[in-house]
Design an enzyme around this catalytic site. Structure first.
Site, PDB file in Angstrom:
ATOM      1  N   HIS A 118      36.617  40.449  49.742  1.00  0.00           N
ATOM      2  CA  HIS A 118      37.334  39.173  49.750  1.00  0.00           C
ATOM      3  C   HIS A 118      37.051  38.406  51.043  1.00  0.00           C
ATOM      4  O   HIS A 118      36.726  37.202  51.011  1.00  0.00           O
ATOM      5  CB  HIS A 118      38.831  39.446  49.604  1.00  0.00           C
ATOM      6  CG  HIS A 118      39.683  38.225  49.668  1.00  0.00           C
ATOM      7  ND1 HIS A 118      40.039  37.501  48.546  1.00  0.00           N
ATOM      8  CD2 HIS A 118      40.265  37.580  50.718  1.00  0.00           C
ATOM      9  CE1 HIS A 118      40.789  36.477  48.909  1.00  0.00           C
ATOM     10  NE2 HIS A 118      40.944  36.511  50.223  1.00  0.00           N
ATOM     11  N   GLU A 119      37.157  39.077  52.181  1.00  0.00           N
ATOM     12  CA  GLU A 119      36.943  38.401  53.461  1.00  0.00           C
ATOM     13  C   GLU A 119      35.481  38.013  53.660  1.00  0.00           C
ATOM     14  O   GLU A 119      35.175  36.941  54.194  1.00  0.00           O
ATOM     15  CB  GLU A 119      37.425  39.291  54.609  1.00  0.00           C
ATOM     16  CG  GLU A 119      38.902  39.637  54.562  1.00  0.00           C
ATOM     17  CD  GLU A 119      39.806  38.415  54.515  1.00  0.00           C
ATOM     18  OE1 GLU A 119      39.407  37.333  54.973  1.00  0.00           O
ATOM     19  OE2 GLU A 119      40.933  38.535  53.993  1.00  0.00           O
ATOM     20  N   HIS A 139      34.892  34.786  51.920  1.00  0.00           N
ATOM     21  CA  HIS A 139      35.365  33.621  52.672  1.00  0.00           C
ATOM     22  C   HIS A 139      34.282  33.130  53.632  1.00  0.00           C
ATOM     23  O   HIS A 139      34.043  31.928  53.753  1.00  0.00           O
ATOM     24  CB  HIS A 139      36.619  33.975  53.467  1.00  0.00           C
ATOM     25  CG  HIS A 139      37.897  33.886  52.690  1.00  0.00           C
ATOM     26  ND1 HIS A 139      38.211  32.814  51.885  1.00  0.00           N
ATOM     27  CD2 HIS A 139      38.960  34.739  52.616  1.00  0.00           C
ATOM     28  CE1 HIS A 139      39.410  32.996  51.347  1.00  0.00           C
ATOM     29  NE2 HIS A 139      39.877  34.158  51.759  1.00  0.00           N
ATOM     30  N   GLU A 198      41.306  31.001  47.849  1.00  0.00           N
ATOM     31  CA  GLU A 198      41.688  32.411  47.766  1.00  0.00           C
ATOM     32  C   GLU A 198      41.239  33.013  46.438  1.00  0.00           C
ATOM     33  O   GLU A 198      40.696  34.120  46.389  1.00  0.00           O
ATOM     34  CB  GLU A 198      43.204  32.558  47.929  1.00  0.00           C
ATOM     35  CG  GLU A 198      43.706  32.324  49.339  1.00  0.00           C
ATOM     36  CD  GLU A 198      43.162  33.342  50.319  1.00  0.00           C
ATOM     37  OE1 GLU A 198      43.077  34.534  49.964  1.00  0.00           O
ATOM     38  OE2 GLU A 198      42.798  32.938  51.436  1.00  0.00           O
TER      39      GLU A 198
END
Length: 260
Positions: free
Chosen positions: A123-124, A127, A188
């Site tokens: 997930h990070e 980003h 997100e």
């Protein structure tokens, strides 16, 4: 008369700074060139390192091992990837432009498997790859410029400083409620999707992403919280539903990785 110039300037600025993300196909508003991402991220990470205590040894090595494995199979393996663990009792993780990723000790401690940790790191990493940090900063800069321009225009038109201040305040509230926050939620969800694809591509079970958010949801039960329309993040149930709906695609990616 000054009102007439605000909208055209804003329109030109938006068009000039809009780029299509080749990974998601979504148009992004970016005032910061990609060439500056690495420098921005490095500077910010250096400041973090000077202000917090980092965890060393096996926990940090575990995060770096999993993070680098996923990053190497992302759409930007060439970034200057760095993974650190911050020694604080915080349930969080974040990514800076240019590939600087941090996980807090409390978040790391609650990960029951490498697959769950891979869901967080994927997930990070997403980003950073999708330039969400630069996008958020660009939108904040444009918003501040627009609010300042509105205040100036209203003040000139009404000859009232109080009215100008009220207009700027209301504009800021509206921007946060109807532009900034919803857009943060969309980023997100975007990172959930791409990050789960990345972790599956690296050979980590994507079903752990659903398990992770189910665990987060259970931890929050009975704790209340602010209304969804004031949150910068989607609800845990939204994330679970969206990930579950695409799980067949993620599992196909995972099976290909296991065979290779």
């Amino acid at each position: 008369m000054r009102f007439r110039f605000i909208a055209p300037i804003a329109a030109v600025l938006t068009i000039a700074c809009t780029e299509t993300n080749t990974i998601t196909g979504r148009d992004q508003f970016l005032m910061i060139p990609a060439s500056q991402d690495a420098a921005l991220g490095l500077e910010a990470m250096n400041e973090v390192k000077q202000s917090v205590k980092l965890v060393k040894g096996k926990p940090a090595e575990r995060v770096a091992r999993i993070g680098k494995r996923i990053a190497a199979l992302s759409d930007r393996p060439d970034m200057q990837w760095e993974f650190v663990v911050i020694d604080e009792d915080v349930l969080n993780a974040w990514a800076l432009p240019g590939g600087k990723v941090a996980v807090y000790k409390k978040m790391l401690d609650m990960m029951e498997s490498d697959d769950q940790l891979a869901a967080v790191l994927g997930h990070e990493i997403s980003h950073a790859v999708l330039r969400h940090g630069a996008e958020s900063l660009s939108r904040a800069q444009a918003q501040n410029m627009a609010i300042a321009g509105l205040g100036l225009a209203v003040g000139t038109y009404t000859k009232s400083g109080e009215t100008a201040q009220l207009a700027a305040t209301l504009a800021n509230v509206a921007a946060q409620g109807f532009v900034a926050l919803p857009h943060s939620r969309s980023m997100e969800l975007e990172a959930d999707d791409i990050g789960t694809r990345y972790m599956a591509r690296a050979g980590y079970d994507p079903r752990a992403a659903v398990t992770l958010w189910q665990k987060m949801q259970k931890m929050k039960e009975g704790s209340g919280g602010q209304p969804q329309w004031l949150s910068t993040h989607p609800t845990d149930q939204q994330r679970i539903d969206r990930l579950s709906a695409k799980m067949a695609d993620y599992l196909a990616e995972y099976q290909r990785a296991k065979k290779s």
